[in-house]
Design a protein around this motif. Structure first.
Motif, PDB file in Angstrom:
ATOM      1  N   VAL A 107       0.907  -1.095   0.003  1.00  0.00           N
ATOM      2  CA  VAL A 107      -0.024   0.123  -0.005  1.00  0.00           C
ATOM      3  C   VAL A 107       0.855   1.343  -0.045  1.00  0.00           C
ATOM      4  O   VAL A 107       0.614   2.285  -0.660  1.00  0.00           O
ATOM      5  CB  VAL A 107      -0.967  -0.036   1.186  1.00  0.00           C
ATOM      6  N   LEU A 108       1.953   1.231   0.873  1.00  0.00           N
ATOM      7  CA  LEU A 108       2.990   2.331   0.729  1.00  0.00           C
ATOM      8  C   LEU A 108       3.683   2.476  -0.521  1.00  0.00           C
ATOM      9  O   LEU A 108       3.729   3.753  -0.905  1.00  0.00           O
ATOM     10  CB  LEU A 108       3.825   1.913   1.876  1.00  0.00           C
ATOM     11  N   LEU A 110       2.256   1.972  -3.273  1.00  0.00           N
ATOM     12  CA  LEU A 110       1.251   2.600  -4.274  1.00  0.00           C
ATOM     13  C   LEU A 110       1.526   4.146  -4.248  1.00  0.00           C
ATOM     14  O   LEU A 110       1.773   4.833  -5.296  1.00  0.00           O
ATOM     15  CB  LEU A 110      -0.008   2.234  -4.045  1.00  0.00           C
ATOM     16  N   GLY A 111       1.735   4.659  -2.962  1.00  0.00           N
ATOM     17  CA  GLY A 111       1.949   5.786  -2.554  1.00  0.00           C
ATOM     18  C   GLY A 111       3.363   6.626  -3.426  1.00  0.00           C
ATOM     19  O   GLY A 111       3.507   7.707  -3.731  1.00  0.00           O
ATOM     20  N   LEU A 112       4.465   5.763  -3.384  1.00  0.00           N
ATOM     21  CA  LEU A 112       5.587   6.054  -4.078  1.00  0.00           C
ATOM     22  C   LEU A 112       5.473   6.500  -5.563  1.00  0.00           C
ATOM     23  O   LEU A 112       5.960   7.627  -6.203  1.00  0.00           O
ATOM     24  CB  LEU A 112       6.682   5.036  -4.016  1.00  0.00           C
ATOM     25  N   THR A 113       4.397   5.883  -6.121  1.00  0.00           N
ATOM     26  CA  THR A 113       4.120   6.092  -7.810  1.00  0.00           C
ATOM     27  C   THR A 113       2.984   7.028  -7.791  1.00  0.00           C
ATOM     28  O   THR A 113       2.835   7.569  -9.021  1.00  0.00           O
ATOM     29  CB  THR A 113       3.887   4.987  -8.428  1.00  0.00           C
ATOM     30  N   LEU A 114       2.267   7.498  -6.737  1.00  0.00           N
ATOM     31  CA  LEU A 114       0.926   8.043  -7.045  1.00  0.00           C
ATOM     32  C   LEU A 114       1.376   9.474  -7.239  1.00  0.00           C
ATOM     33  O   LEU A 114       2.071  10.160  -6.433  1.00  0.00           O
ATOM     34  CB  LEU A 114       0.146   7.842  -5.861  1.00  0.00           C
ATOM     35  N   PRO A 115       1.139  10.082  -8.513  1.00  0.00           N
ATOM     36  CA  PRO A 115       1.389  11.568  -8.722  1.00  0.00           C
ATOM     37  C   PRO A 115       0.688  12.340  -7.965  1.00  0.00           C
ATOM     38  O   PRO A 115      -0.639  12.094  -7.733  1.00  0.00           O
ATOM     39  CB  PRO A 115       1.048  11.635 -10.139  1.00  0.00           C
ATOM     40  N   GLU A 117      -0.577  15.090  -8.379  1.00  0.00           N
ATOM     41  CA  GLU A 117      -1.779  15.768  -9.052  1.00  0.00           C
ATOM     42  C   GLU A 117      -3.102  15.044  -9.240  1.00  0.00           C
ATOM     43  O   GLU A 117      -4.097  15.169  -9.195  1.00  0.00           O
ATOM     44  CB  GLU A 117      -1.243  15.606 -10.534  1.00  0.00           C
ATOM     45  N   ALA A 118      -2.849  13.652  -8.831  1.00  0.00           N
ATOM     46  CA  ALA A 118      -4.112  12.799  -8.923  1.00  0.00           C
ATOM     47  C   ALA A 118      -4.996  12.951  -7.514  1.00  0.00           C
ATOM     48  O   ALA A 118      -6.093  13.056  -7.708  1.00  0.00           O
ATOM     49  CB  ALA A 118      -3.530  11.255  -8.883  1.00  0.00           C
ATOM     50  N   THR A 119      -4.424  13.524  -6.407  1.00  0.00           N
ATOM     51  CA  THR A 119      -5.238  13.759  -5.134  1.00  0.00           C
ATOM     52  C   THR A 119      -5.244  14.972  -4.893  1.00  0.00           C
ATOM     53  O   THR A 119      -5.987  15.479  -4.040  1.00  0.00           O
ATOM     54  CB  THR A 119      -4.464  12.848  -4.031  1.00  0.00           C
ATOM     55  N   THR A 146       2.009  12.972   2.365  1.00  0.00           N
ATOM     56  CA  THR A 146       2.551  12.698   1.080  1.00  0.00           C
ATOM     57  C   THR A 146       4.033  12.162   1.354  1.00  0.00           C
ATOM     58  O   THR A 146       4.301  11.477   0.309  1.00  0.00           O
ATOM     59  CB  THR A 146       2.460  14.124   0.328  1.00  0.00           C
ATOM     60  N   PRO A 149       5.274   7.738   2.154  1.00  0.00           N
ATOM     61  CA  PRO A 149       5.784   6.430   1.334  1.00  0.00           C
ATOM     62  C   PRO A 149       7.324   6.471   1.150  1.00  0.00           C
ATOM     63  O   PRO A 149       7.981   5.393   1.671  1.00  0.00           O
ATOM     64  CB  PRO A 149       5.007   6.467   0.386  1.00  0.00           C
TER      65      PRO A 149
ATOM     66  N   TYR B  42      -0.662   8.999   6.259  1.00  0.00           N
ATOM     67  CA  TYR B  42      -0.660   8.260   4.854  1.00  0.00           C
ATOM     68  C   TYR B  42      -2.195   8.066   4.532  1.00  0.00           C
ATOM     69  O   TYR B  42      -2.482   8.573   3.457  1.00  0.00           O
ATOM     70  CB  TYR B  42       0.122   7.260   4.759  1.00  0.00           C
ATOM     71  N   VAL B  46      -3.440  10.606   1.933  1.00  0.00           N
ATOM     72  CA  VAL B  46      -3.171  10.295   0.537  1.00  0.00           C
ATOM     73  C   VAL B  46      -4.450   9.210  -0.088  1.00  0.00           C
ATOM     74  O   VAL B  46      -4.816   9.283  -0.977  1.00  0.00           O
ATOM     75  CB  VAL B  46      -1.849   9.699   0.441  1.00  0.00           C
ATOM     76  N   ILE B 244       8.154   8.925 -14.014  1.00  0.00           N
ATOM     77  CA  ILE B 244       7.081   9.507 -13.224  1.00  0.00           C
ATOM     78  C   ILE B 244       7.169  10.906 -13.321  1.00  0.00           C
ATOM     79  O   ILE B 244       6.147  11.551 -13.240  1.00  0.00           O
ATOM     80  CB  ILE B 244       7.245   9.299 -11.545  1.00  0.00           C
ATOM     81  N   ALA B 248       4.009  12.850 -14.568  1.00  0.00           N
ATOM     82  CA  ALA B 248       3.131  13.681 -13.809  1.00  0.00           C
ATOM     83  C   ALA B 248       3.827  15.012 -13.805  1.00  0.00           C
ATOM     84  O   ALA B 248       4.057  15.681 -12.805  1.00  0.00           O
ATOM     85  CB  ALA B 248       2.982  13.068 -12.519  1.00  0.00           C
ATOM     86  N   ALA B 289      -7.186  12.305 -13.687  1.00  0.00           N
ATOM     87  CA  ALA B 289      -6.311  12.097 -12.437  1.00  0.00           C
ATOM     88  C   ALA B 289      -6.330  10.745 -12.301  1.00  0.00           C
ATOM     89  O   ALA B 289      -5.172   9.957 -12.251  1.00  0.00           O
ATOM     90  CB  ALA B 289      -6.872  12.690 -11.194  1.00  0.00           C
TER      91      ALA B 289
END
Lengths: 380, 311
Positions: A107-108, A110-115, A117-119, A146, A149, B42, B46, B244, B248, B289
């Motif tokens: 799950v963490l 996922l946060g490494l790759t999550l841009p 801008e998405a959230t 943020t 991760p 987190y 997030v 990335i 992004a 997004a």
């Protein structure tokens, strides 16, 4: 590898070109910033009459003072909290056996790759609903979340590289998990924590999107976040714009030059020490033997037992996968390059690391045999 | 917490065999206590927004009035609207500049720096190369806006070598704005790749280089046979991070062109920002997004597999 002269020359040219490419935009900004105000500067030119007061003017119009304070507050809110939480979590994931850790790690990840801008859009409405828009504390909490991760992952990598024997030795000496963490793991983790803090500082300071969205008042943003407002106001005044932008960049550059170099120096020194050790495996700088233990899987455990006293210990290499630049915790008896600070220490006193009190973590538990000899070493 | 911890720890290693189940449970509990605060932050800042974004993407909402569920309409829009598709295509084009070019250059530079005799020059060039990475992306965009402007260094250099006819406002040119934005990304990522690859080269056993030297291997063959295979992991990290940053990208594009001229430099990050905050089409922005997130994952996961494989 054989390098002939023309190859060497070509390499030098290529390297110089890359360095020039890296600093040209900054030089160009500096040259424009030093031209007289109201003129239209061209590209890059030698400032024949450098107008240093442009920077003072830009300092005022870009309201650098409140921005410095604002950024500093944010850093002070974000970095210690994020570092503390990440160290705890990293220790749990890297040093303890926790059921369900694999899922959490995924799950963490996922946060490494999550841009980010998405959230950002839901985050805006979430913070609005909680009445935390335009609040530095709100922004700081968002940033801590943020950064988690990466920070947890970083600390986990460190704690995974710490030999498990260390914890076992501490347990033999009766330390519980918390004391083990505070007195043994934490001092060892300091280099990893400090380099993480530098990164967290830079990222907080350079935060742009979140500052732009979550805080309306530019003077309450980060310095990077305020840049947009400044550009909007002074887009026609090239001289002041460049001077202001340079001022906004200056703190990160300064921190980088001061801290990043300092971080790097022990690394290179240690590498040099490592190389020297390969050539010269015997170090005679440790007369007291056991007092001089350092990270070395080349030194057999016997040397560390009382029987070995008197024999000069063989200085080996830092164990594989061990983070370089890790100082021997506490007291500085032995440095990682095998030299001892107190060669005159009379009696070798080597204890297994324990939480019984400060000053006990003198010896580096090195090989797998370490904890077996624990009791022998405790009472020399 | 403390008492439980003490008991768990005091059992210690000698009795570990006997007390294993209880000890494991206790250490699990302690572990979760250590993990909880970090994970809470987190989750709240997030994971929760991420879940909300997924929910928004199935609604038509302007941020103020009542949202109406629209099913997959937003996603259909994302996949059919030419402007939105262009923005996605642009971000893939940027990978050339954000990833491929810096990585290729960084490999060469790192190999050269390794050869460099002078310690001082090595440290100095490494430091200078890393500078672009540590200044804010927004400031980097500003520096290059000035470089690319009508009176900027790029045009000045062209005029100096007699190519004044090529001079233009680079970021305002429909054809060349996107590559120009790419150059900014290349500038930012080059130093990052160099420093990372250098640290990887430092880990390669020096005796391999020695052996290559004795065997009479030249610069290029050493690079191919020793350096490149030894840097597999570092290259993996470089590719992942820079891809990335390309997909992004927000700061650089937002500060240099805002996606213009027209939509020629529009990327999903900036488009989502405009849709969500200036056009108040929150649902569509959320769908974009989500697509960006999935795209990043789709690109990154195979890359991870390629580079993580043991050779």
């Amino acid at each position: 590898m054989r390098v002939n002269r023309s190859e060497r020359f070509g390499g030098g040219v290529m390297l110089a070109a890359a360095v020039l490419f890296s600093i040209l935009p900054l030089l160009s900004m500096a040259s424009a910033a030093l031209q007289p105000q109201g003129t239209i500067p061209v590209g890059i030119q030698w400032p024949s009459d450098p107008q240093w007061h442009n920077f003072i003017d830009a300092w005022n119009v870009a309201s650098i003072t409140p921005l410095l304070i604002s950024s500093a507050i944010l850093v002070l809110l974000v970095v210690p909290l994020a570092a503390f939480l990440a160290t705890l979590a990293g220790y749990a994931l890297g040093g303890l056996k926790v059921r369900g850790a694999t899922v959490l790690l995924l799950v963490l990840m996922l946060g490494l790759t999550l841009p980010k801008e998405a959230t950002i859009i839901p985050l805006y409405y979430q913070m609005r609903a909680w009445g935390m828009l335009n609040s530095r504390v709100g922004l700081a909490m968002v940033l801590v979340g943020t950064f988690m991760p990466f920070a947890v992952y970083w600390m986990r990598a460190h704690f995974m590289s710490v030999p498990g024997e260390l914890t076992e030795a501490a347990q033999i000496d009766g330390a519980n998990s918390w004391r083990n963490f505070v007195h043994i793991q934490l001092p060892l983790a300091l280099p990893a924590i400090s380099s993480m803090c530098i990164l967290l500082f830079l990222w907080t300071w350079n935060t742009f999107l979140q500052a732009l969205v979550l805080i309306d008042d530019p003077t309450k943003r980060t310095m990077a976040g305020a840049l947009q407002n400044f550009v909007g106001q002074y887009s026609t005044d090239v001289v002041l714009l460049n001077a202001g932008a340079l001022l906004i960049m200056a703190p990160t550059i300064l921190v980088f030059l001061l801290l990043f170099r300092a971080q790097n120096v022990p690394l290179t020194r240690q590498n040099a020490a490592k190389r020297r050790e390969v050539e010269k495996p015997l170090a005679v700088s440790c007369p007291g033997s056991a007092d001089c233990l350092q990270g070395g899987n080349a030194s057999p455990p016997a040397l560390r037992s009382p029987l070995g006293a008197g024999h000069p210990p063989r200085v080996g290499q830092v164990p594989d996968g061990f983070p370089t630049g890790v100082p021997v915790p506490d007291s500085g008896v032995c440095r990682s390059d095998g030299r001892c600070r107190r060669p005159g220490a009379r009696r070798p006193r080597c204890r297994a690391p324990s939480a019984a009190g400060p000053g006990m973590t003198r010896c580096w538990p090195t090989g797998p045999g370490m904890h077996r000899h624990g009791s022998a070493m405790r009472s020399p | 917490m403390t008492s439980a911890v003490t008991a768990g720890g005091a059992l210690g290693a000698p009795r570990a065999g006997l007390a294993k189940p209880r000890k494991a449970r206790r250490s699990s509990l302690v572990g979760w206590l250590f993990l909880a605060p970090a994970f809470a932050f987190y989750a709240v800042f997030v994971l929760y927004p991420l879940a909300m974004a997924i929910q928004y993407s199935f609604y038509d909402w302007n941020g103020i009035s009542v949202a109406t569920p629209v099913g997959f309409d937003n996603y259909v829009r994302v996949f059919t609207d030419p402007k939105l598709l262009t923005s996605v295509g642009n971000s893939f084009f940027l990978i050339i500049f954000f990833t491929l070019l810096p990585l290729a250059a960084a490999l060469l530079i790192a190999a050269l720096l390794r050869e460099l005799r002078s310690k001082f020059l090595g440290t100095a060039s490494r430091t200078l190369l890393f500078l672009p990475q540590i200044i804010p992306g927004a400031a980097a965009a500003l520096a290059w806006t000035w470089m690319f402007s009508q009176d900027g260094v790029v045009n000045q250099a062209l005029r100096a070598v007699g190519l004044g006819g090529l001079a233009r406002a680079w970021l305002g040119d429909f054809q060349l704005a996107l590559p120009s934005v790419g150059v900014i990304g290349m500038w930012i990522n080059l130093g990052f790749c160099v420093v990372l690859l250098l640290s990887g080269i430092g880990k390669i056993d020096g005796s391999i280089y020695e052996a290559a030297r004795i065997d009479g291997s030249g610069f290029w063959s050493t690079l191919r046979a020793v350096t490149l295979p030894g840097l597999r992991q570092e290259i993996g990290v470089c590719v992942t991070m820079t891809v990335i940053s390309a997909l992004a990208s927000f700061d650089v594009v937002f500060m240099s062109t805002q996606g213009g001229p027209g939509y020629s430099t529009m990327v999903p990050g900036v488009f989502g920002y405009q849709l969500g905050f200036t056009e108040s089409r929150v649902g569509l922005a959320a769908a974009l997004a989500m697509m960006l997130t999935v795209l990043v994952l789709v690109v990154i996961i195979p890359l991870q597999r390629i580079f993580a494989r043991e050779d």
